[in-house]
Design an enzyme around this catalytic site. Sequence first.
Site, PDB file in Angstrom:
ATOM      1  CG  ASP A  21     -10.661  -1.106  10.871  1.00 33.31           C
ATOM      2  OD1 ASP A  21      -9.445  -1.320  11.050  1.00 33.31           O
ATOM      3  OD2 ASP A  21     -11.539  -1.501  11.654  1.00 33.31           O
ATOM      4  CG  HIS A  38      -0.772  -1.138   6.540  1.00 32.13           C
ATOM      5  ND1 HIS A  38      -2.026  -0.864   7.045  1.00 32.13           N
ATOM      6  CD2 HIS A  38      -0.040  -1.576   7.599  1.00 32.13           C
ATOM      7  CE1 HIS A  38      -2.054  -1.129   8.344  1.00 32.13           C
ATOM      8  NE2 HIS A  38      -0.861  -1.565   8.701  1.00 32.13           N
ATOM      9  CG  LEU A 132     -12.042  14.488  -4.248  1.00 38.45           C
ATOM     10  CD1 LEU A 132     -13.456  14.271  -3.727  1.00 38.45           C
ATOM     11  CD2 LEU A 132     -11.363  13.132  -4.451  1.00 38.45           C
TER      12      LEU A 132
HETATM   13  C1  FPP Z   1      -6.342   0.213   9.422  1.00 40.30           C
HETATM   14  O1  FPP Z   1      -6.084  -1.135   9.226  1.00 40.30           O
HETATM   15  C2  FPP Z   1      -5.646   1.105   8.541  1.00 40.30           C
HETATM   16  C3  FPP Z   1      -4.716   2.023   8.961  1.00 40.30           C
HETATM   17  C4  FPP Z   1      -3.946   1.981  10.188  1.00 40.30           C
HETATM   18  C5  FPP Z   1      -4.498   3.182   8.128  1.00 40.30           C
HETATM   19  C6  FPP Z   1      -3.451   2.999   7.092  1.00 40.30           C
HETATM   20  C7  FPP Z   1      -4.092   3.043   5.788  1.00 40.30           C
HETATM   21  C8  FPP Z   1      -3.395   2.847   4.701  1.00 40.30           C
HETATM   22  C9  FPP Z   1      -1.941   2.595   4.771  1.00 40.30           C
HETATM   23  C10 FPP Z   1      -4.064   2.858   3.395  1.00 40.30           C
HETATM   24  C11 FPP Z   1      -3.358   3.815   2.447  1.00 40.30           C
HETATM   25  C12 FPP Z   1      -4.001   5.126   2.470  1.00 40.30           C
HETATM   26  C13 FPP Z   1      -3.623   6.174   1.716  1.00 40.30           C
HETATM   27  C14 FPP Z   1      -4.395   7.438   1.813  1.00 40.30           C
HETATM   28  C15 FPP Z   1      -2.479   6.150   0.787  1.00 40.30           C
HETATM   29  P1  FPP Z   1      -5.713  -1.938  10.514  1.00 40.30           P
HETATM   30  O2  FPP Z   1      -4.246  -2.169  10.471  1.00 40.30           O
HETATM   31  O3  FPP Z   1      -6.209  -1.241  11.730  1.00 40.30           O
HETATM   32  O4  FPP Z   1      -6.516  -3.253  10.267  1.00 40.30           O
HETATM   33  P2  FPP Z   1      -6.957  -4.312  11.359  1.00 40.30           P
HETATM   34  O5  FPP Z   1      -8.083  -3.688  12.151  1.00 40.30           O
HETATM   35  O6  FPP Z   1      -7.426  -5.444  10.513  1.00 40.30           O
HETATM   36  O7  FPP Z   1      -5.757  -4.653  12.189  1.00 40.30           O
END
Ligand code: FPP
Length: 253
Positions: A21, A38, A132
């Site tokens: 997050d 992201h 893993l």
């Molecule tokens: C939350 O940040 C994250 C996500 C919605 C998940 C997406 C994660 C990734 C793209 C990382 C890459 C992962 C892999 C496994 C390749 P948010 O957008 O909710 O953050 P905020 O709370 O600051 O808005």
Amino acid sequence: MAWREPLVGHVLPKHIAVIMDGNGRWAHQRGLPRIQGHFQGRKAAKRCVQACVDLGIEALSMYAFSAENWRRPEDEVRGILDLLEAAIREETPELHDVEVRLTASGRLHELPESLQQTIAQSREETKHHKGLTLNLLINYGGRTEIVDAAKMVARKAMAGELDLDKLEEKGFSALMYSPELPDPDLVIRPGGELRISNFLLWELAYSEIVLMPVLWPDFNEHHLVEAILEYSHRQRRFGGLASDDARHLVMPE
Ligand code: FPP
């Protein structure tokens, strides 16, 4: 790998689950579009996987796209799903080098066809690896997982394949998306929020939760060590009186 040293002699979790997050806030703080957060989040995910490999952790579950994330603007949804597809495709060759087995949990059949195929291919290619297990939660919701398991119970009962009077927690667990994984011992939530956000609701019944103020794109192996150290100091009783940590690995010198 000096960063591992603080863990020598400490109890390690078998299964770590991470709520990634803070990508959006990380980007906002820098005046960048959310998707840049992201992209940095992808780099942090790679660091975290490598660190778990280096520690000999058995399983790592990562919340990559929740069933609720479809509510975000269309371009962000598309951006995250494209990023996940590219990451899985581009990183799979490296998963071979470190013996990582990839799996995925969620309503995968609702994802774009090309992402489904990429997941299936990586899963197939890495299924024999003994290191893993990396479990990506994509289009995942804790409540939908329980609903899907309940539907399966009903179907099996109607087909005469299951005796409802004999159904207990173990049998129900076997109908979850990834029944081969042990329940997470440790949940790490960076980003500073104090919520569980529909994450592994069934599996987290006795997990230790460590909340961290760091935003996910800044997460590194030192944060992982800090979270594991906090975990190793907690006494887990599973509702009983004595600690049941004997089943856990202790980090060797
Ligand atoms: C939350 O940040 C994250 C996500 C919605 C998940 C997406 C994660 C990734 C793209 C990382 C890459 C992962 C892999 C496994 C390749 P948010 O957008 O909710 O953050 P905020 O709370 O600051 O808005």
